[in-house]
Write an enzyme that holds these catalytic residues in place. Structure first.
Site, PDB file in Angstrom:
ATOM      1  CG  HIS A 149      17.523  -7.816   0.871  1.00  0.00           C
ATOM      2  ND1 HIS A 149      18.355  -6.775   0.496  1.00  0.00           N
ATOM      3  CD2 HIS A 149      17.400  -7.718   2.223  1.00  0.00           C
ATOM      4  CE1 HIS A 149      18.709  -6.091   1.560  1.00  0.00           C
ATOM      5  NE2 HIS A 149      18.149  -6.643   2.623  1.00  0.00           N
ATOM      6  CD  GLU A 150      15.006  -9.917   4.697  1.00  0.00           C
ATOM      7  OE1 GLU A 150      15.598 -10.332   5.731  1.00  0.00           O
ATOM      8  OE2 GLU A 150      14.884  -8.704   4.426  1.00  0.00           O
ATOM      9  CG  HIS A 153      20.340 -10.742   6.213  1.00  0.00           C
ATOM     10  ND1 HIS A 153      21.290  -9.782   6.494  1.00  0.00           N
ATOM     11  CD2 HIS A 153      19.184 -10.073   5.939  1.00  0.00           C
ATOM     12  CE1 HIS A 153      20.737  -8.579   6.392  1.00  0.00           C
ATOM     13  NE2 HIS A 153      19.471  -8.728   6.058  1.00  0.00           N
ATOM     14  CD  GLU A 201      19.725  -4.855   5.547  1.00  0.00           C
ATOM     15  OE1 GLU A 201      19.236  -5.335   4.513  1.00  0.00           O
ATOM     16  OE2 GLU A 201      19.507  -5.324   6.682  1.00  0.00           O
TER      17      GLU A 201
END
Length: 310
Positions: A149-150, A153, A201
């Site tokens: 998930h990170e 970004h 997100e």
């Protein structure tokens, strides 16, 4: 001290459990996973007068200070420190086709709140910060989903906007003094930045799904961070029936929202406006929808490669 979760780490552990080998997504681009709301809110943010200059000013002051704070007060993940997290990072970067030179550092920070965040600083290597409470709550597969998930970004080039939003998230009191002085400047754009972050997100949830290549692990993370982990205190992915029940909550939320009328919708908007992430039930719904989509299947089919042949 946090012991390595049972079952080993990284790609070898996945094979040892008898699960099918995951695909590496060669040539994966930001446009492949960017959520439509992310694309729309990024364009809207860029049109806000004065915000680009303000964010550039904040980030230029933050760069060295934030990096020094992290490397002096956290544990840098590597082959000798948290090697199992280091292996998960490598595996997730492989799956998302992130080159060696573009891979972030990961730091583990002592903090009782389960959380992770990313800072992409122009003159330094980007880095991910993971709180110890998150590692204590999640199993190995779920930690990999959080890292993925990170990484989303970075894959989506959220960069400067993300750093500015995280300044607001962390709060001025936790930042080095020069950064604190710029807090009031960013607060003028707080609503615009947080609206953008909630949309961003959703793209990052898609990155987690592209790494796990099935929806249940990232859904388990969302449910645990919403309070669902207390019902199953052992560190493992939550049972599918519990995750399906949470998805049912999303359907009930949609029904309740439809029945709320104008005043209820206004109040609901105010509640959503206070957070940095979309409501958990909405994240779960969007994740499940994309897992069932033709776009997701096409990415795996067109870009997926057997790691043994890469």
């Amino acid at each position: 001290f946090l012991p390595q979760p049972a079952g080993g780490a990284g790609r070898g552990a996945t094979g040892a459990t008898g699960k099918p080998q995951r695909l590496i997504l060669e040539g994966l681009s930001a446009d492949d996973l960017r959520h439509p709301l992310d694309r729309r809110q990024t364009k809207a943010l860029e049109r806000v007068p004065g915000i680009s200059a303000a964010v550039r000013q904040v980030v230029s002051v933050l760069e060295q200070n934030v990096y020094e704070d992290n490397i002096s007060s956290s544990v840098l993940v590597g082959p000798q420190q948290y090697p199992w997290v280091h292996a998960l990072l490598a595996s997730a970067c492989d799956a998302l086709d992130i080159r060696e030179e573009d891979r972030p550092e990961v730091y583990v920070r002592q903090n009782p709140i389960p959380n992770a965040y990313t800072l992409a600083i122009r003159t330094k290597r980007p880095f991910i910060v993971v709180h110890t409470a998150l590692l204590e709550l999640l199993c190995e597969e779920e930690v990999e989903a959080v890292i993925a998930h990170e990484l989303g970004h970075l894959k989506c080039e959220h960069g400067t906007w993300l750093s500015a939003a995280n300044v607001l998230l962390l709060g001025a009191s936790t930042l080095p003094l020069p950064a604190r002085l710029l807090g009031p400047l960013l607060e003028r754009f707080q609503e615009d930045l947080l609206t953008w972050q909630r949309a961003a997100e959703l793209s990052c949830d898609r990155a987690a799904l592209l790494v796990t290549q099935e929806p249940w692990v990232p859904l388990s993370v969302i449910v645990k961070l919403s309070g669902g982990g207390a019902s199953h205190p052992s560190r493992r992915v939550l049972p599918r029936e519990q995750l399906e029940a949470f998805l049912e909550q999303a359907r009930r939320y949609d029904e309740a929202k439809g029945e709320a009328g104008m005043l209820g919708s206004m109040l609901g908007g105010m509640m959503r406006g206070a957070g940095t992430h979309p409501l958990p039930v909405l994240r779960a719904r969007e994740l499940r929808r994309w897992a069932d989509s033709e776009q997701f299947r096409r990415i795996l089919g067109e870009k997926g490669a057997d790691p043994a042949t890469v």
